[in-house]
Structure formats: C-alpha cells, structure tokens
Design a protein around this motif. Structure first.
Motif, PDB file in Angstrom:
ATOM      1  N   SER A  79      -4.292 -31.464  17.682  1.00 15.71           N
ATOM      2  CA  SER A  79      -4.195 -30.383  16.573  1.00 15.71           C
ATOM      3  C   SER A  79      -3.682 -30.708  15.306  1.00 15.71           C
ATOM      4  CB  SER A  79      -3.834 -29.021  17.230  1.00 15.71           C
ATOM      5  OG  SER A  79      -3.768 -28.037  16.356  1.00 15.71           O
ATOM      6  N   LEU A  80      -4.075 -30.323  14.049  1.00 14.66           N
ATOM      7  CA  LEU A  80      -3.510 -30.901  13.229  1.00 14.66           C
ATOM      8  C   LEU A  80      -2.749 -29.420  12.488  1.00 14.66           C
ATOM      9  CD1 LEU A  80      -2.540 -33.014  10.991  1.00 14.66           C
ATOM     10  CD2 LEU A  80      -5.113 -32.167   9.884  1.00 14.66           C
ATOM     11  N   SER A  81      -1.295 -29.376  12.385  1.00 12.90           N
ATOM     12  CA  SER A  81      -0.837 -28.191  11.817  1.00 12.90           C
ATOM     13  C   SER A  81      -0.698 -28.406  10.342  1.00 12.90           C
ATOM     14  CB  SER A  81       0.409 -27.833  12.590  1.00 12.90           C
ATOM     15  OG  SER A  81       1.092 -26.806  12.254  1.00 12.90           O
ATOM     16  N   VAL A  82      -1.793 -27.971   9.240  1.00 14.18           N
ATOM     17  CA  VAL A  82      -1.599 -27.916   7.931  1.00 14.18           C
ATOM     18  C   VAL A  82      -2.285 -26.907   7.502  1.00 14.18           C
ATOM     19  CG1 VAL A  82      -1.433 -30.480   7.941  1.00 14.18           C
ATOM     20  CG2 VAL A  82      -3.470 -29.451   7.806  1.00 14.18           C
ATOM     21  N   ASP A  83      -1.906 -26.453   6.156  1.00 13.78           N
ATOM     22  CA  ASP A  83      -2.737 -25.546   5.644  1.00 13.78           C
ATOM     23  C   ASP A  83      -3.959 -25.722   5.216  1.00 13.78           C
ATOM     24  OD1 ASP A  83      -0.445 -23.918   5.763  1.00 13.78           O
ATOM     25  OD2 ASP A  83       0.328 -24.460   3.649  1.00 13.78           O
ATOM     26  N   THR A  84      -4.874 -24.757   5.250  1.00 12.66           N
ATOM     27  CA  THR A  84      -6.245 -24.915   4.745  1.00 12.66           C
ATOM     28  C   THR A  84      -6.446 -25.245   3.353  1.00 12.66           C
ATOM     29  OG1 THR A  84      -7.010 -23.354   6.207  1.00 12.66           O
ATOM     30  CG2 THR A  84      -8.634 -23.757   4.701  1.00 12.66           C
ATOM     31  N   PRO A  85      -7.006 -26.510   2.846  1.00 11.11           N
ATOM     32  CA  PRO A  85      -7.353 -26.850   1.765  1.00 11.11           C
ATOM     33  C   PRO A  85      -8.223 -26.107   0.728  1.00 11.11           C
ATOM     34  CG  PRO A  85      -8.335 -28.505   3.072  1.00 11.11           C
ATOM     35  CD  PRO A  85      -7.627 -27.162   3.780  1.00 11.11           C
ATOM     36  N   PRO A  86      -8.019 -26.127  -0.634  1.00 12.16           N
ATOM     37  CA  PRO A  86      -9.165 -25.281  -1.308  1.00 12.16           C
ATOM     38  C   PRO A  86     -10.539 -25.722  -1.201  1.00 12.16           C
ATOM     39  CG  PRO A  86      -7.072 -26.209  -2.697  1.00 12.16           C
ATOM     40  CD  PRO A  86      -7.141 -27.068  -1.310  1.00 12.16           C
ATOM     41  N   VAL A  87     -11.467 -24.968  -1.463  1.00  7.77           N
ATOM     42  CA  VAL A  87     -12.825 -25.274  -1.126  1.00  7.77           C
ATOM     43  C   VAL A  87     -13.232 -26.289  -2.273  1.00  7.77           C
ATOM     44  CG1 VAL A  87     -15.066 -24.394  -1.347  1.00  7.77           C
ATOM     45  CG2 VAL A  87     -13.202 -22.911  -0.369  1.00  7.77           C
ATOM     46  N   PRO A  88     -14.045 -27.244  -1.709  1.00  7.56           N
ATOM     47  CA  PRO A  88     -14.459 -28.263  -2.740  1.00  7.56           C
ATOM     48  C   PRO A  88     -15.491 -27.608  -3.781  1.00  7.56           C
ATOM     49  CG  PRO A  88     -15.040 -28.841  -0.672  1.00  7.56           C
ATOM     50  CD  PRO A  88     -14.374 -27.785  -0.439  1.00  7.56           C
ATOM     51  N   GLU A  89     -15.071 -28.022  -5.116  1.00  4.38           N
ATOM     52  CA  GLU A  89     -16.139 -27.532  -5.921  1.00  4.38           C
ATOM     53  C   GLU A  89     -17.511 -28.404  -5.814  1.00  4.38           C
ATOM     54  OE1 GLU A  89     -14.662 -26.808  -9.938  1.00  4.38           O
ATOM     55  OE2 GLU A  89     -12.724 -26.144  -9.219  1.00  4.38           O
ATOM     56  N   ASP A 125     -13.257 -21.108   7.991  1.00  2.00           N
ATOM     57  CA  ASP A 125     -13.848 -21.152   9.517  1.00  2.00           C
ATOM     58  C   ASP A 125     -14.000 -22.584   9.884  1.00  2.00           C
ATOM     59  OD1 ASP A 125     -13.440 -18.343   9.367  1.00  2.00           O
ATOM     60  OD2 ASP A 125     -15.575 -18.258   9.411  1.00  2.00           O
ATOM     61  N   ALA A 126     -14.408 -23.209   9.042  1.00  4.06           N
ATOM     62  CA  ALA A 126     -15.041 -24.847   9.575  1.00  4.06           C
ATOM     63  C   ALA A 126     -13.668 -25.712   9.764  1.00  4.06           C
ATOM     64  CB  ALA A 126     -15.476 -25.424   8.489  1.00  4.06           C
ATOM     65  N   PHE A 127     -12.707 -25.458   8.573  1.00  2.72           N
ATOM     66  CA  PHE A 127     -11.373 -26.011   8.656  1.00  2.72           C
ATOM     67  C   PHE A 127     -10.619 -25.669   9.813  1.00  2.72           C
ATOM     68  CE2 PHE A 127      -7.141 -27.446   7.397  1.00  2.72           C
ATOM     69  CZ  PHE A 127      -7.517 -28.888   6.788  1.00  2.72           C
ATOM     70  N   GLU A 128     -10.660 -24.574  10.315  1.00  5.23           N
ATOM     71  CA  GLU A 128      -9.828 -24.063  11.469  1.00  5.23           C
ATOM     72  C   GLU A 128     -10.591 -24.562  12.860  1.00  5.23           C
ATOM     73  OE1 GLU A 128      -6.996 -22.616  13.821  1.00  5.23           O
ATOM     74  OE2 GLU A 128      -7.084 -22.223  11.369  1.00  5.23           O
ATOM     75  N   ARG A 129     -11.734 -24.608  12.782  1.00  2.86           N
ATOM     76  CA  ARG A 129     -12.590 -25.267  14.092  1.00  2.86           C
ATOM     77  C   ARG A 129     -12.018 -26.831  13.811  1.00  2.86           C
ATOM     78  NH1 ARG A 129     -18.668 -24.230  14.514  1.00  2.86           N
ATOM     79  NH2 ARG A 129     -17.867 -22.096  14.383  1.00  2.86           N
ATOM     80  N   TRP A 130     -12.276 -27.443  12.851  1.00  6.03           N
ATOM     81  CA  TRP A 130     -12.126 -28.785  12.829  1.00  6.03           C
ATOM     82  C   TRP A 130     -10.462 -29.180  13.138  1.00  6.03           C
ATOM     83  CZ3 TRP A 130      -8.970 -31.417   9.283  1.00  6.03           C
ATOM     84  CH2 TRP A 130      -9.054 -32.865   9.420  1.00  6.03           C
ATOM     85  N   ARG A 131      -9.684 -28.663  12.497  1.00 10.38           N
ATOM     86  CA  ARG A 131      -8.138 -28.849  12.622  1.00 10.38           C
ATOM     87  C   ARG A 131      -7.706 -28.591  14.017  1.00 10.38           C
ATOM     88  NH1 ARG A 131      -4.776 -25.117   8.800  1.00 10.38           N
ATOM     89  NH2 ARG A 131      -6.199 -23.521  10.006  1.00 10.38           N
ATOM     90  N   ALA A 132      -8.295 -27.818  14.833  1.00 11.54           N
ATOM     91  CA  ALA A 132      -7.929 -27.655  16.228  1.00 11.54           C
ATOM     92  C   ALA A 132      -8.168 -28.952  17.074  1.00 11.54           C
ATOM     93  CB  ALA A 132      -8.760 -26.339  16.832  1.00 11.54           C
ATOM     94  N   THR A 133      -9.364 -29.742  16.788  1.00 15.60           N
ATOM     95  CA  THR A 133      -9.621 -30.642  17.683  1.00 15.60           C
ATOM     96  C   THR A 133      -9.619 -31.968  16.902  1.00 15.60           C
ATOM     97  OG1 THR A 133     -11.978 -30.567  16.937  1.00 15.60           O
ATOM     98  CG2 THR A 133     -11.353 -29.278  18.681  1.00 15.60           C
ATOM     99  N   THR A 134      -9.385 -32.364  15.768  1.00 23.25           N
ATOM    100  CA  THR A 134      -9.086 -33.575  14.931  1.00 23.25           C
ATOM    101  C   THR A 134      -8.262 -34.527  15.460  1.00 23.25           C
ATOM    102  OG1 THR A 134      -9.182 -34.588  12.948  1.00 23.25           O
ATOM    103  CG2 THR A 134      -7.568 -32.705  12.998  1.00 23.25           C
ATOM    104  N   ASP A 135      -8.409 -35.778  15.255  1.00 23.36           N
ATOM    105  CA  ASP A 135      -7.496 -36.742  15.574  1.00 23.36           C
ATOM    106  C   ASP A 135      -6.818 -37.232  14.518  1.00 23.36           C
ATOM    107  OD1 ASP A 135      -8.141 -36.925  18.571  1.00 23.36           O
ATOM    108  OD2 ASP A 135      -9.791 -38.262  18.293  1.00 23.36           O
TER     109      ASP A 135
END
Length: 152
Positions: free
Chosen positions: A2-12, A49-59
């Motif tokens: 799991s990656l413990s970082v803040d959710t970044p801003p939405v890409p434009e 939501d996507a970042f949270e899901r990704w962050r929980a499983t990313t390497d």
C-alpha cells in the motif's frame, strides 16, 4: 503493498491530442471524446475513488511516487470516451526510454525504477477508466451497428 500518500489533483483533460496519435490507443470512427464530461466526473469523485483503490494495491514505492510528482507526470494523463467500443480510453504518462541520456531525475537510477513507475501509472489509468465506466458514467454509447451484420 500500500502507498501512503495524499490523493493528487485531478488531471486537466484538453482536446489537444487526437487519441489515435497515441501508441497505446486506437479509436474507430468519429467520436465526441467527452473530455469535459469525464473531467467533471473525475472531479466529482471518480479520481479520488480510483486513486484510493489503486493506492491500496500498487507496488509503486513512496520514493518512486515522489519522482512521479517531481516530474509532474500526472498532468500528462489523458482520458477520453471511445463511443465505438463503449469504454473510457486513456493514455498514461511514463518515463521515456532515453531517461538515462536525458538525466530526467537524480533518483532514477535503474530500469527497475522506470518499469515500476510506468507500470504503476498504467495501472492507475486503467483503474480510473474502470471506476468511471462502472460507477460514474450514465450515458449510453451512441454508436449503432449497421443493419447488415451477419447473425452468428
């Protein structure tokens, strides 16, 4: 992992690139890429939501994530609607093959780091597409198949 970082801003999302110009995307037919609508959905929670899901499983490691932020790679994400395929397409940013010659970042010291970052960003893009399509998009594809298709 799991990656413990803040959710970044939405890409434009901008209509400056035709998705067919990407090596990793192909869109058939004329289409409205709906980037404005997709960006609004990302801002309405799909990105978080996507970042949270990704962050929980990313390497991707915290050090690699810092490289992503330092190089502002997330701003290079592109998401677009592919009406023919009834899906959200994407282009994930990445570190180019000539990273060594270009000395892009002092912490990029191996192909392993480059591969991990590029794979992680691809996975983040795919996760965002899945979240958008499954949980946020309410429109139907406007593509209609021709009447003369054979029955199988």
């Amino acid at each position: 992992m799991s990656l413990s970082v803040d959710t970044p801003p939405v890409p434009e999302l901008e209509d400056v690139v035709d998705p067919n110009e990407y090596d990793d995307a192909e869109v058939i037919g004329d289409t409205d890429y709906r980037r404005d609508q997709l960006e609004e959905l990302l801002r309405d929670g799909a990105w978080a939501d996507a970042f949270e899901r990704w962050r929980a499983t990313t390497d991707v490691t915290a050090e690699e994530w810092q490289i992503v932020l330092d190089l502002d790679l997330l701003a290079q994400f592109d998401f677009f609607w592919d009406d023919f395929a009834d899906r959200v397409g994407y282009h994930a940013p990445g570190i180019p093959e000539d990273w060594k010659e270009r000395a892009l970042h002092p912490e990029i010291d191996s192909w392993k780091t480059v591969s991990s970052i590029n794979a992680g960003l691809t996975e983040l893009g795919q996760t965002a597409c899945e979240v958008l399509k499954d949980d946020y998009i309410t429109w139907e594809s406007e593509y209609e198949a021709p009447d003369d298709l054979p029955d199988f």
